[in-house]
Structure formats: C-alpha cells, structure tokens
Design an enzyme around this catalytic site. Structure first.
Site: not given
Length: 514
Positions: A453, A227, A483
């Site tokens: 995602d 991320s 995610h």
C-alpha cells in the site's frame, strides 16, 4: 500544491460525484430538539450537481433496486446539541436477504478526508453484494464534504492556478511564492466557510455516526472504514466503545504518527509502489516501453520531472503539464495496480511532449472533472486535516527535513515534505498531534493491512491494532499491491472479511493472505 494528507485517500476522485450542497440552517423541527428521534425521508437519489463533481444519478443495482438518499439533521456544534443544525447526506441500498436474516445497517466511509460516500458507494456497490445479503449498505458525506455543509474555498479558475503552482520550490523566490499562494487559499477558506471550519473535525464526524446509528435504528454501529475511514472508525471506537458492532478497517492509517511522520511514511510507501511498478514493467516478456531496467524507468521519470520543472509541456489546453501536475498524476496511478497501464501510457506520451494522460490522472486526484469543474474534495480535505492536526510547519523547518524525505523517496520526497506547509496560518487551531483510538471494551475490530500500500503503508495496520487495545484489534495481512485489500478481490481477504461481518467469525490474529 500537494497536500500529504490528501494522498491518504483511495482513488476516490476518479468516481467521486457529490450531491447538491446544503448549508447549515437554524432549527430542525424535531420534537423537543431530540435529533435521535428524527425520521429519515428516503427518496430516489438525484443527479449530482457541480459541487459534487457532476455526472448522473446512480444506476439501479442488479435486480433493479434503486439507491435511496436522505438527509439527517445533526448539530452544527456538538457542544451545543440543541443549537443550529446541518444536513448530513446519506445514501443506502436495502438488504436483499429475508428480513429474518438482516443484521442492520453497514456504514461505509471510503476515506479522504474529503471523499463523498454518497457517490463512492454506488460506484463500488456491486463489490459489496455479498454483504448486502444481510445489511442495508449505507454511506454518507461527512460534515464539510459534498452535500453536508460543504467547505468552500476558491473558484474553479483559482483552483486551476493553485494546482499549477510549483509545489517543490528550489530557491527563496519559489518558496515565497508557494507560501503566499497557500496563504491566499487558506484565507479564501476562512472567508467563504468561516462558520463551518471549526466544526469539521473527525471527532465531530464520529459523533455524527453515533447519531446516524440511532436514527437508522441500530443498537450497534456496524462499520467498514477504508483509508482515512479507518482513522474515523478508530476515533468512533474510542468515543463510543460499547456501541461498536462488527467493524472492519482496510488500508489502515497509522494513528500513532504526527503529520510529519505520516508524510515521511507516505514518501516511503509511494517510492515502494513506484519500485514495484518499474520492476513489474521491466520483468515482463515484452519490452517495457518506459525503460530497459527498473532503475532506468525511475531515472527516466526523474529526468522527466526535472525537465518539466524547467519547461512544462502541453497538457490539456490551455493548461500545461508542470512538474507538480506530473508528480500528482504519477501518485494517482500508484493507488492501484489496475492503473499501472495508464501510468505507462502517460509516461510514453510525456516523453514525446504530450502530457494529457498524466494531467487527467492529476485532475482525478484533485477532484477536477473534464469540464473544468472541481468538487470540494480538496477544500474539505485540507479543512478536516488542519482542524485535526495540531502541528504547523514553517518553510525553514521543511527545508531542514528535506534530506530525510529525499532519502525516503528521491521522487516524492520534496513533494510530500513541502505539502506539510498546507496548514500554516490556518484559521482554526488543530486538535492533537495524532488521534486517540484506544477503545477498551469495544467489540473486536478486523484490521487489514496491505504490504504494497503506497498511501497508508502496511506498518500502520499493526500500529492501529495495538493502539485499539488488547482483545480489540485483530490484524490480517494481505501481500499485494495498491491501496486497500478487500477491493483487490483476493478470495482469502474477502472470505475473512465477509465471514466476520456476515457471521461473526473472527479470523485468527496474524492471518496472512497472499
């Protein structure tokens, strides 16, 4: 209030348990001020404090090995490397394989910005057991986070009020209230963290990582970024291309976007995830308890949020489930397909007037524990985002952009658009429209994108691979949900990642796992 950059995080808040906070100090006792020569004092990790989210010390690993913690000294101001220092909290699990096979340390950043690696790595440590055969697994609290000179803004009770506010104003009075509450929060950050606020940029954290590399005794930085951790890794590669070892970016941030473009992309991403949830629920053989068709599911959710805007329902006493809290909770549940069952349960309850499950999910996203104490996840997230991001958006500008956001997502559009005012009036100017991650001369970096995602949409992986430069970014696609890709446990993804990190086997660019 929703802050769009906070939604970049993986579901860290569910497990985030940060360690005790250390303030910036003067002097470091290192010979001649050479911080790269310092020796880390590794000890068994203590239980986290309130500042880290509470909880217990990390449990021993399989086989009985314990997690070890240490504090690395780093300059408060990298422009004055021999001045005041801060402590950067580290955690590690030593490699299990023979010393002759050990590659070095593999440094993790799990995202946020604002997530504590010191608490997240133990929570998911067993997922990386294969990598631990040849690496010491290492993570850290980036500066401004957890135990590393944490940013402090408001008290727990003030944060309860902050997260109860109406983050999607419908009229001038509500807009004024939102802007006033944002101003109060930002002023509290300046009052309580004035010394550290200018020093928590991603470029500062990247320099900390290069110091970390040296202190850990590694010639190259071997890195696993997830991320926001991909943005941090890209900035590191730009600053120190010759020091990049084997690196993997998973759940990739698009480095070419400004904050508005990122928020708009997230609106599309979360809408796609909601569409997939609704389709999955209604396509099963048993009846979907929250709607008869996929469109019916989304219509009922929209009606719930509209009703909550007018009249909140019982949440976790004494707090009520507001429209904003419910939207937060829905967003949290879309980070992973594993959470979809909680979303179904939360919606069922909310339709009957009980908002507890959706509020628990919202609290998780905001870093609030069940005893009402907050980690500094939100404070750090906003501080890092605001010092990184140059644009400052006015309420008038957001109002003009609402049609675009609503087109991208009828459910999340307003929520993410109004989040853009979070840095308005921030005490420190932002650095740039978007990060520079160009890294000519770097070793190859494996860039993994997930087509489903919600928080870091799939297109960002290709943009990152291109921005890193020819011969550097190697793109891998995972056709999945949630995610990130590695933690899906997909064998194709894990084989490619493990093969590169453990044996240096670079997968062919454009490989697709499904």
């Amino acid at each position: 209030m929703a802050n769009p950059s906070r939604l970049r995080a993986c579901a860290l808040a569910t497990t985030a348990v940060l360690l005790f906070a250390l303030p910036a100090g003067c002097g470091d006792g290192t010979k001649d001020g050479d911080l790269s020569a310092q020796t880390l004092d590794w000890k068994d990790c203590p239980a986290p404090s309130q500042a880290e989210g509470g909880g217990t010390a990390p449990s021993p690993l399989a086989g009985g090995a314990t997690w070890q913690c240490a504090t690395m000294k780093a300059p408060l101001d990298w422009n004055d490397p021999k001045g005041d220092t801060i402590g950067i909290a580290l955690i590690r699990a030593k490699a299990t394989g023979p010393a002759s096979r050990r590659i070095g340390s593999l440094v993790f950043n799990f995202g946020g910005p604002g997530g504590s690696g010191v608490t997240t790595l133990p929570a998911f440590g067993e997922d990386y057991a294969a990598l631990r055969t040849r690496y010491d697994l290492v993570s850290f609290d980036p500066r401004g986070v957890g135990r590393s000179a944490p940013v402090k803004c408001e008290s727990d009770s003030q944060l309860d009020t902050y997260f109860q506010q109406d983050a999607t104003p419908d009229n001038s009075a509500e807009r004024a209230a939102l802007l006033n509450r944002t101003k109060q929060f930002n002023a509290a950050c300046e009052t309580n963290s004035k010394k550290v606020l200018p020093r928590v940029a991603t470029t500062d954290a990247a320099r900390d990582m290069d110091l970390m590399r040296q202190v850990l005794g590694d010639d190259k930085l071997h890195y696993f970024g997830i991320s926001y951790g991909t943005e941090l890794g890209g900035v590191y590669a730009h600053l120190f291309p010759k020091n990049v070892g084997r690196a993997v970016f998973d759940a990739v941030v698009d480095p070419t976007q400004n904050p508005e473009q990122s928020a708009l992309g997230q609106a599309r991403g979360f809408q796609l995830a909601l569409d997939n949830f609704a389709q999955d629920c209604t396509s099963k053989t048993t009846d979907c308890p929250v709607g008869d068709t996929a469109q019916d599911v989304k219509n009922r959710i929209a009606k719930l949020l509209n009703d909550l805007d007018k009249k909140p329902i019982s949440g976790i006493p004494p707090r009520l489930l507001t429209q904003t809290a419910a939207t937060n909770g829905i967003a949290q549940s879309l980070y992973s397909k594993d959470f979809w069952e909680y979303l179904t349960e939360g919606l069922e309850q909310a339709y009957d007037g009980d908002g507890r499950v959706l509020m628990l999910l919202s609290d998780s996203l905001n870093g609030r524990s069940e005893d009402g104490e907050y980690s500094n996840l939100t404070a750090a997230n906003i501080a890092i985002s605001c010092v990184d991001e140059k644009p400052r958006y006015s309420a008038e500008y957001v109002q003009q952009k609402l049609p675009d956001f609503r087109s991208a997502s009828p459910l999340f559009g307003d929520y993410l658009a109004w989040g853009m005012v979070g840095c308005t009036g921030w005490a420190v100017p932002g650095a740039a429209d978007h990060p520079d991650v160009s890294a000519p001369g770097s070793a190859p970096i494996l860039v993994v994108g997930n087509t489903g995602d919600p928080a870091t949409p799939y297109e960002g992986a290709r943009k990152m691979a291109e921005a890193l430069g020819e011969g550097v970014g190697v793109e891998l696609t995972y056709k999945g949900q949630g995610h990130g890709a590695y933690d899906s446990k997909d064998k194709c993804v894990q084989s490619a990642v493990n093969g590169y990190l453990l044996d240096g086997k670079e997968p062919k660019g454009g490989t697709v796992c499904s």
